[in-house]
Scaffold this motif. Structure first.
Motif, PDB file in Angstrom:
ATOM      1  N   GLU A  82     -12.884 -24.617  -8.124  1.00 41.05           N
ATOM      2  CA  GLU A  82     -12.551 -24.037  -9.426  1.00 41.05           C
ATOM      3  C   GLU A  82     -11.464 -22.975  -9.298  1.00 41.05           C
ATOM      4  N   ALA A  83     -11.210 -22.507  -8.105  1.00 43.77           N
ATOM      5  CA  ALA A  83     -10.231 -21.422  -7.922  1.00 43.77           C
ATOM      6  C   ALA A  83      -8.827 -21.964  -8.153  1.00 43.77           C
ATOM      7  N   ARG A  84      -8.039 -21.177  -8.853  1.00 40.47           N
ATOM      8  CA  ARG A  84      -6.681 -21.609  -9.170  1.00 40.47           C
ATOM      9  C   ARG A  84      -5.684 -20.491  -8.868  1.00 40.47           C
ATOM     10  N   THR A  85      -4.438 -20.878  -8.767  1.00 37.49           N
ATOM     11  CA  THR A  85      -3.360 -19.905  -8.617  1.00 37.49           C
ATOM     12  C   THR A  85      -3.036 -19.340  -9.997  1.00 37.49           C
ATOM     13  N   ALA A  86      -3.200 -18.036 -10.175  1.00 44.94           N
ATOM     14  CA  ALA A  86      -3.075 -17.441 -11.518  1.00 44.94           C
ATOM     15  C   ALA A  86      -1.638 -17.002 -11.796  1.00 44.94           C
ATOM     16  N   VAL A 135      -9.646 -12.688  -1.953  1.00 48.27           N
ATOM     17  CA  VAL A 135      -9.440 -12.297  -3.361  1.00 48.27           C
ATOM     18  C   VAL A 135     -10.361 -13.133  -4.253  1.00 48.27           C
ATOM     19  N   ARG A 136     -10.439 -14.407  -3.974  1.00 52.54           N
ATOM     20  CA  ARG A 136     -11.314 -15.293  -4.744  1.00 52.54           C
ATOM     21  C   ARG A 136     -12.782 -14.923  -4.541  1.00 52.54           C
ATOM     22  N   ALA A 137     -13.145 -14.541  -3.325  1.00 52.76           N
ATOM     23  CA  ALA A 137     -14.537 -14.155  -3.038  1.00 52.76           C
ATOM     24  C   ALA A 137     -14.931 -12.912  -3.834  1.00 52.76           C
ATOM     25  N   LEU A 180       6.138 -11.761   4.169  1.00 48.05           N
ATOM     26  CA  LEU A 180       5.697 -13.157   4.118  1.00 48.05           C
ATOM     27  C   LEU A 180       5.606 -13.672   2.693  1.00 48.05           C
ATOM     28  N   MET A 181       5.010 -12.864   1.835  1.00 46.69           N
ATOM     29  CA  MET A 181       4.820 -13.277   0.441  1.00 46.69           C
ATOM     30  C   MET A 181       4.393 -12.072  -0.387  1.00 46.69           C
ATOM     31  N   VAL A 182       4.545 -12.237  -1.694  1.00 46.56           N
ATOM     32  CA  VAL A 182       4.066 -11.247  -2.659  1.00 46.56           C
ATOM     33  C   VAL A 182       2.882 -11.890  -3.371  1.00 46.56           C
ATOM     34  N   TRP A 212      -3.155 -20.759 -15.970  1.00 48.46           N
ATOM     35  CA  TRP A 212      -2.940 -21.862 -15.011  1.00 48.46           C
ATOM     36  C   TRP A 212      -1.851 -22.809 -15.452  1.00 48.46           C
ATOM     37  N   PHE A 213      -1.106 -23.311 -14.475  1.00 49.79           N
ATOM     38  CA  PHE A 213      -0.338 -24.537 -14.681  1.00 49.79           C
ATOM     39  C   PHE A 213      -1.338 -25.682 -14.497  1.00 49.79           C
ATOM     40  N   PRO A 214      -1.005 -26.897 -14.966  1.00 50.93           N
ATOM     41  CA  PRO A 214      -1.928 -28.011 -14.727  1.00 50.93           C
ATOM     42  C   PRO A 214      -2.176 -28.174 -13.227  1.00 50.93           C
ATOM     43  N   ARG A 215      -3.412 -28.530 -12.888  1.00 47.59           N
ATOM     44  CA  ARG A 215      -3.768 -28.716 -11.471  1.00 47.59           C
ATOM     45  C   ARG A 215      -2.972 -29.880 -10.902  1.00 47.59           C
ATOM     46  N   SER A 216      -2.291 -29.662  -9.818  1.00 48.78           N
ATOM     47  CA  SER A 216      -1.553 -30.747  -9.159  1.00 48.78           C
ATOM     48  C   SER A 216      -2.475 -31.484  -8.198  1.00 48.78           C
ATOM     49  N   GLY A 248      -2.101 -14.822  -7.164  1.00 54.37           N
ATOM     50  CA  GLY A 248      -0.877 -15.581  -7.449  1.00 54.37           C
ATOM     51  C   GLY A 248       0.132 -15.317  -6.345  1.00 54.37           C
ATOM     52  N   PRO A 249       0.028 -16.071  -5.227  1.00 58.00           N
ATOM     53  CA  PRO A 249       0.977 -15.847  -4.126  1.00 58.00           C
ATOM     54  C   PRO A 249       2.367 -16.367  -4.493  1.00 58.00           C
ATOM     55  N   MET A 250       3.397 -15.676  -4.017  1.00 57.90           N
ATOM     56  CA  MET A 250       4.781 -16.073  -4.325  1.00 57.90           C
ATOM     57  C   MET A 250       5.687 -15.817  -3.125  1.00 57.90           C
ATOM     58  N   THR A 251       6.495 -16.836  -2.813  1.00 57.54           N
ATOM     59  CA  THR A 251       7.574 -16.624  -1.841  1.00 57.54           C
ATOM     60  C   THR A 251       8.932 -16.661  -2.551  1.00 57.54           C
ATOM     61  N   GLY A 252       8.924 -16.860  -3.831  1.00 59.35           N
ATOM     62  CA  GLY A 252      10.159 -16.859  -4.615  1.00 59.35           C
ATOM     63  C   GLY A 252      10.642 -15.432  -4.831  1.00 59.35           C
ATOM     64  N   CYS A 253      11.314 -14.911  -3.825  1.00 54.67           N
ATOM     65  CA  CYS A 253      11.842 -13.545  -3.895  1.00 54.67           C
ATOM     66  C   CYS A 253      12.897 -13.377  -2.811  1.00 54.67           C
ATOM     67  N   SER A 291       8.267 -11.735 -14.775  1.00 55.78           N
ATOM     68  CA  SER A 291       7.402 -11.172 -15.826  1.00 55.78           C
ATOM     69  C   SER A 291       5.947 -11.115 -15.356  1.00 55.78           C
ATOM     70  N   LYS A 292       5.497 -12.127 -14.629  1.00 57.67           N
ATOM     71  CA  LYS A 292       4.086 -12.092 -14.184  1.00 57.67           C
ATOM     72  C   LYS A 292       3.865 -11.024 -13.122  1.00 57.67           C
ATOM     73  N   THR A 293       4.897 -10.761 -12.317  1.00 60.96           N
ATOM     74  CA  THR A 293       4.768  -9.704 -11.300  1.00 60.96           C
ATOM     75  C   THR A 293       4.795  -8.326 -11.962  1.00 60.96           C
TER      76      THR A 293
HETATM   77  C1  FMN Z   1       2.910 -19.209   0.039  1.00 58.26           C
HETATM   78  C2  FMN Z   1       2.963 -19.566  -1.425  1.00 58.26           C
HETATM   79  C3  FMN Z   1       4.128 -19.318  -2.131  1.00 58.26           C
HETATM   80  C4  FMN Z   1       4.181 -19.606  -3.498  1.00 58.26           C
HETATM   81  N1  FMN Z   1       5.312 -19.240  -4.218  1.00 58.26           N
HETATM   82  C5  FMN Z   1       5.292 -19.348  -5.561  1.00 58.26           C
HETATM   83  C6  FMN Z   1       6.348 -18.790  -6.341  1.00 58.26           C
HETATM   84  O1  FMN Z   1       7.311 -18.200  -5.843  1.00 58.26           O
HETATM   85  N2  FMN Z   1       6.257 -18.913  -7.702  1.00 58.26           N
HETATM   86  C7  FMN Z   1       5.198 -19.531  -8.306  1.00 58.26           C
HETATM   87  O2  FMN Z   1       5.171 -19.589  -9.534  1.00 58.26           O
HETATM   88  N3  FMN Z   1       4.186 -20.079  -7.590  1.00 58.26           N
HETATM   89  C8  FMN Z   1       4.202 -19.978  -6.229  1.00 58.26           C
HETATM   90  N4  FMN Z   1       3.138 -20.470  -5.495  1.00 58.26           N
HETATM   91  C9  FMN Z   1       2.024 -21.115  -6.189  1.00 58.26           C
HETATM   92  C10 FMN Z   1       1.799 -22.600  -5.799  1.00 58.26           C
HETATM   93  O3  FMN Z   1       2.701 -23.427  -6.469  1.00 58.26           O
HETATM   94  C11 FMN Z   1       0.342 -22.941  -6.153  1.00 58.26           C
HETATM   95  O4  FMN Z   1      -0.499 -22.126  -5.360  1.00 58.26           O
HETATM   96  C12 FMN Z   1      -0.011 -24.402  -5.880  1.00 58.26           C
HETATM   97  O5  FMN Z   1       0.743 -25.250  -6.702  1.00 58.26           O
HETATM   98  C13 FMN Z   1      -1.493 -24.676  -6.112  1.00 58.26           C
HETATM   99  O6  FMN Z   1      -1.869 -24.325  -7.419  1.00 58.26           O
HETATM  100  P1  FMN Z   1      -3.432 -24.280  -7.832  1.00 58.26           P
HETATM  101  O7  FMN Z   1      -4.064 -23.249  -6.945  1.00 58.26           O
HETATM  102  O8  FMN Z   1      -3.444 -23.823  -9.263  1.00 58.26           O
HETATM  103  O9  FMN Z   1      -3.981 -25.624  -7.626  1.00 58.26           O
HETATM  104  C14 FMN Z   1       3.076 -20.204  -4.144  1.00 58.26           C
HETATM  105  C15 FMN Z   1       1.911 -20.449  -3.406  1.00 58.26           C
HETATM  106  C16 FMN Z   1       1.833 -20.121  -2.072  1.00 58.26           C
HETATM  107  C17 FMN Z   1       0.546 -20.351  -1.322  1.00 58.26           C
END
Ligand code: FMN
Length: 196
Positions: free
Chosen positions: A16-20, A137-139, A167-169, A180-184, A145-150, A76-78
């Motif tokens: 159930e855990a998702r990337t927020a 974090v989930r626990a 490594l990541m933000v 959530w985006f749709p689950r991939s 919401g991990p991000m390497t887009g920076c 904006s999310k950051t």
């Molecule tokens: C290391 C890492 C870097 C990511 N970088 C970005 C990012 O820069 N921007 C973003 O919107 N999502 C980013 N994501 C999110 C992933 O796209 C997302 O975790 C993945 O699609 C799974 O989504 P779910 O947990 O909702 O199934 C990143 C995730 C990880 C683990």
């Protein structure tokens, strides 16, 4: 049936855990972050080197400086997340090795005396610890919401130093509406696992 972890915990940590991508205004406290760290610090690393470092970006002024280094789609999310953490690898982790690996204190110089060796080991092991951190974090009942887009080099100059590699933000909080985006889809077992 093969897992011993109860089904609710499996859901909380994985199914159930998702990337927020959006969060409520509820703050994330230092106590919660401490509880997360005190759990995930037990995740394994090579020779227990534990190279992950965490920078909590709390002040509005620091948040503004951080957001400038994020990719457009991540800004904006950051800016809005209750808490943001910069995860980095400490390339000088060997200084702590006598404390962390006391039965082989010579490893500090014998194994990790060369900086390039430390950098590649820190990159792998801090990435492992970053994964443990996200699950931690989930626990805590929160979403990450991990991000390497920076701009990593920009981040390093702004918040870290030459001895730390970002490594990541990670945005952290309680998921808000439209988080959530749709689950991939994920790869199936047969696509991933081979037996020789
Ligand atoms: C290391 C890492 C870097 C990511 N970088 C970005 C990012 O820069 N921007 C973003 O919107 N999502 C980013 N994501 C999110 C992933 O796209 C997302 O975790 C993945 O699609 C799974 O989504 P779910 O947990 O909702 O199934 C990143 C995730 C990880 C683990």
């Amino acid at each position: 049936m093969s897992l011993v972890l109860d089904s609710a915990a499996q859901d909380l940590l994985f199914r159930e855990a998702r990337t927020a991508n959006a969060f409520t205004d509820e703050p994330v406290t230092d106590e919660q972050v401490r509880a997360i760290y005190d759990l995930v610090k037990y995740g394994p690393t090579s020779m227990n080197q534990s190279p992950l470092r965490v920078t909590l970006v709390r002040s509005p002024e620091a948040r503004e400086r951080l957001v400038r280094h994020m990719a457009e789609g991540n800004r904006s999310k950051t800016a809005a997340a209750p808490l943001v953490a910069i995860l980095s690898a400490d390339n000088e982790f060997h200084e702590e090795l006598p404390q962390l690996f006391p039965h082989f204190p010579q490893a500090k110089d014998a194994v990790f005396g060369e900086r390039p060796v430390r950098e590649s080991s820190a990159a792998l092991n801090a990435a492992l610890q970053a994964a443990y951190f996200i699950i931690g974090v989930r626990a805590a009942g929160l979403a990450a919401g991990p991000m390497t887009g920076c701009d990593m080099e920009g981040l390093r100059k702004e918040f870290l130093d030459d001895d730390h590699t970002p490594l990541m933000v990670v945005n952290i909080g309680r998921p808000g509406p439209d988080a959530w985006f749709p689950r991939s889809p994920r790869l199936d077992y047969e696509q991933v696992v081979t037996t020789v």
